[in-house]
Design a protein around this motif. Structure first.
Motif, PDB file in Angstrom:
ATOM      1  N   UNK A 224       9.665 -14.251 -48.219  1.00 54.02           N
ATOM      2  CA  UNK A 224       8.783 -14.562 -49.252  1.00 54.02           C
ATOM      3  C   UNK A 224       7.643 -13.930 -49.089  1.00 54.02           C
ATOM      4  N   UNK A 225       7.027 -13.979 -47.944  1.00 56.80           N
ATOM      5  CA  UNK A 225       5.702 -13.309 -47.728  1.00 56.80           C
ATOM      6  C   UNK A 225       5.281 -13.613 -46.310  1.00 56.80           C
TER       7      UNK A 225
ATOM      8  N   UNK B 269     -10.200 -20.696 -45.036  1.00 60.70           N
ATOM      9  CA  UNK B 269      -9.131 -19.702 -44.586  1.00 60.70           C
ATOM     10  C   UNK B 269      -8.167 -19.907 -45.625  1.00 60.70           C
ATOM     11  N   UNK B 270      -7.802 -18.936 -46.280  1.00 57.45           N
ATOM     12  CA  UNK B 270      -6.923 -18.928 -47.266  1.00 57.45           C
ATOM     13  C   UNK B 270      -5.453 -18.234 -46.919  1.00 57.45           C
ATOM     14  N   UNK B 271      -4.401 -18.831 -46.894  1.00 58.98           N
ATOM     15  CA  UNK B 271      -3.156 -18.067 -46.519  1.00 58.98           C
ATOM     16  C   UNK B 271      -2.704 -17.632 -48.012  1.00 58.98           C
ATOM     17  N   UNK B 272      -2.366 -16.302 -48.085  1.00 59.25           N
ATOM     18  CA  UNK B 272      -2.161 -15.359 -49.251  1.00 59.25           C
ATOM     19  C   UNK B 272      -1.021 -16.194 -49.947  1.00 59.25           C
ATOM     20  N   UNK B 273      -0.105 -16.743 -49.152  1.00 57.62           N
ATOM     21  CA  UNK B 273       0.969 -17.302 -49.891  1.00 57.62           C
ATOM     22  C   UNK B 273       0.821 -18.540 -50.720  1.00 57.62           C
TER      23      UNK B 273
ATOM     24  N   UNK C 160       1.810 -10.091 -55.161  1.00 56.98           N
ATOM     25  CA  UNK C 160       1.425  -9.037 -54.427  1.00 56.98           C
ATOM     26  C   UNK C 160       0.838  -7.797 -54.837  1.00 56.98           C
ATOM     27  N   UNK C 161       1.667  -7.201 -56.017  1.00 61.01           N
ATOM     28  CA  UNK C 161       1.375  -6.157 -56.677  1.00 61.01           C
ATOM     29  C   UNK C 161       0.106  -5.763 -57.373  1.00 61.01           C
ATOM     30  N   UNK C 162      -0.299  -7.276 -58.016  1.00 63.84           N
ATOM     31  CA  UNK C 162      -1.560  -7.528 -58.596  1.00 63.84           C
ATOM     32  C   UNK C 162      -2.606  -7.402 -57.828  1.00 63.84           C
ATOM     33  N   UNK C 163      -2.596  -8.296 -56.889  1.00 69.62           N
ATOM     34  CA  UNK C 163      -3.853  -8.641 -55.950  1.00 69.62           C
ATOM     35  C   UNK C 163      -4.048  -7.136 -55.190  1.00 69.62           C
ATOM     36  N   UNK C 164      -3.087  -6.604 -54.744  1.00 73.11           N
ATOM     37  CA  UNK C 164      -3.076  -5.075 -54.083  1.00 73.11           C
ATOM     38  C   UNK C 164      -4.024  -4.200 -54.996  1.00 73.11           C
ATOM     39  N   UNK C 165      -3.728  -4.458 -56.110  1.00 72.29           N
ATOM     40  CA  UNK C 165      -4.522  -3.278 -57.148  1.00 72.29           C
ATOM     41  C   UNK C 165      -6.040  -4.112 -57.221  1.00 72.29           C
TER      42      UNK C 165
ATOM     43  N   UNK D 102       1.870 -11.593 -37.921  1.00 70.20           N
ATOM     44  CA  UNK D 102       3.107 -11.499 -37.363  1.00 70.20           C
ATOM     45  C   UNK D 102       4.064 -12.256 -37.705  1.00 70.20           C
ATOM     46  N   UNK D 103       3.768 -13.666 -38.064  1.00 76.16           N
ATOM     47  CA  UNK D 103       4.851 -14.637 -38.741  1.00 76.16           C
ATOM     48  C   UNK D 103       5.005 -14.660 -40.096  1.00 76.16           C
ATOM     49  N   UNK D 104       5.989 -14.935 -40.572  1.00 76.73           N
ATOM     50  CA  UNK D 104       6.647 -14.698 -42.048  1.00 76.73           C
ATOM     51  C   UNK D 104       6.907 -16.257 -42.688  1.00 76.73           C
ATOM     52  N   UNK D 105       6.591 -16.277 -44.060  1.00 77.75           N
ATOM     53  CA  UNK D 105       7.223 -17.612 -44.721  1.00 77.75           C
ATOM     54  C   UNK D 105       8.214 -17.207 -45.353  1.00 77.75           C
TER      55      UNK D 105
END
Length: 313
Positions: free
Chosen positions: A163-164, A242-246, A300-305, A269-272
């Motif tokens: 997922x993220x 603190x915001x978790x991007x997921x 992910x695509x949008x915030x990366x832009x 280094x962890x993953x959801x």
């Protein structure tokens, strides 16, 4: 012993006994069972003969349970009640196949999923969602839900789907950033209010250590045990969280929250992962899974832009 096993396998005899004992009257029992009083009396007598005990005392005034009969009635009543409960649950589940139960954090539900729920309804109009809400760290079993969002745990025998990655960064409202500046500006943390989640995988002190920012002495602090309230306070301009991007990707995408530091987010280094108990997925669950993954990939695509700091995630 064999006779007892045969009796216990005779659900009809036990059912007649239960109704007769509850009614304390063979005529009333017969009416409930749609048989004759003679048939009730014969069935009870056969059960007594098989067990070798008297279950009722009989008189002109009616029937009354013996001590042994009361013991059996208590057990039989509880057994039939459990069976009725199980049957209702089976029927409910079969009638409720269109409902998918999700185990998610309160922050993810409030600030990621609910703002786009109308889009989900358009994509899957015949599917209903039910939530099991977790206020802090995403841990725990998923035996009683269709899908859960969890930190990846290789020891768990779950089905899982990427997922993220766990990515953490400080976030605040655009107004707060305009008024107070970024957390890594020369004025430092002492002019800021830091918003804390009390149960979390990363605290402000650890974030500061990894980001090269001294977060030990903020100007003010707010603390919550619920991730949804942490993000709500940040959205209201009360400080930096603190915001978790997921969980915050949707708010970042819409510009409701912005990065509060110029430094790159911390990748732990962890993953959801979206997880489910072993076994085949219903079509409705598969559709929800695919929709969640697709929406996150689009975020992910949008915030990366929008934000170059995300280029490395």
């Amino acid at each position: 012993m064999e006779a007892h096993h045969q009796t216990l396998r005779s659900a009809n005899a036990l059912r007649v006994f239960e109704v007769a004992a509850r009614s304390a009257n063979f005529t009333l029992a017969a009416a409930e069972l749609h048989v004759t009083p003679v048939a009730v009396s014969r069935m009870v007598s056969r059960l007594e003969d098989t067990l070798g005990i008297r279950l009722f005392t009989r008189s002109r005034l009616g029937v009354q349970l013996t001590e042994e009969g009361a013991v059996l009635h208590s057990a039989v009543s509880a057994g039939f009640a459990q069976m009725e409960t199980a049957l209702r649950e089976i029927i409910r589940r079969r009638a409720d196949r269109s409902t998918v139960t999700l185990s998610l954090s309160s922050g993810f539900i409030s600030h990621w999923l609910m703002p786009r729920y109308a889009r989900f309804q358009e994509a899957a109009p015949h599917i209903n969602l039910r939530f099991e809400v977790i206020s802090g760290v995403l841990r725990g079993d998923v035996d009683d839900v269709d899908l859960g969002l969890r930190l990846h745990d290789p020891a768990r025998k779950w089905q899982s789907w990427a997922f993220f990655p766990e990515v953490v960064l400080p976030v605040c409202s655009p107004d707060y950033l305009h008024r107070m500046g970024a957390i890594d500006e020369p004025a430092g943390v002492r002019q800021h209010t830091l918003i804390h989640l009390t149960t979390t995988t990363m605290r402000w002190e650890e974030y500061g250590s990894r980001a090269g920012i001294d977060c030990r002495r903020p100007g003010h602090a707010l603390g919550f045990s619920d991730s949804a309230l942490v993000l709500q306070a940040a959205l209201l301009g009360q400080g930096i969280a603190l915001g978790w991007v997921s969980a915050v990707s949707g708010a970042l995408r819409e510009g409701l929250l912005v990065p509060a530091a110029s430094s790159r987010p911390i990748r732990t280094g962890m993953e959801y992962r979206l997880v489910a108990r072993p076994g085949s997925l219903r079509e409705e669950v598969r559709r929800v899974l695919d929709w969640l993954v697709s929406e996150m990939q689009e975020d992910i695509a949008t915030i990366t832009r929008q934000y170059p700091v995300f280029l490395d995630i």
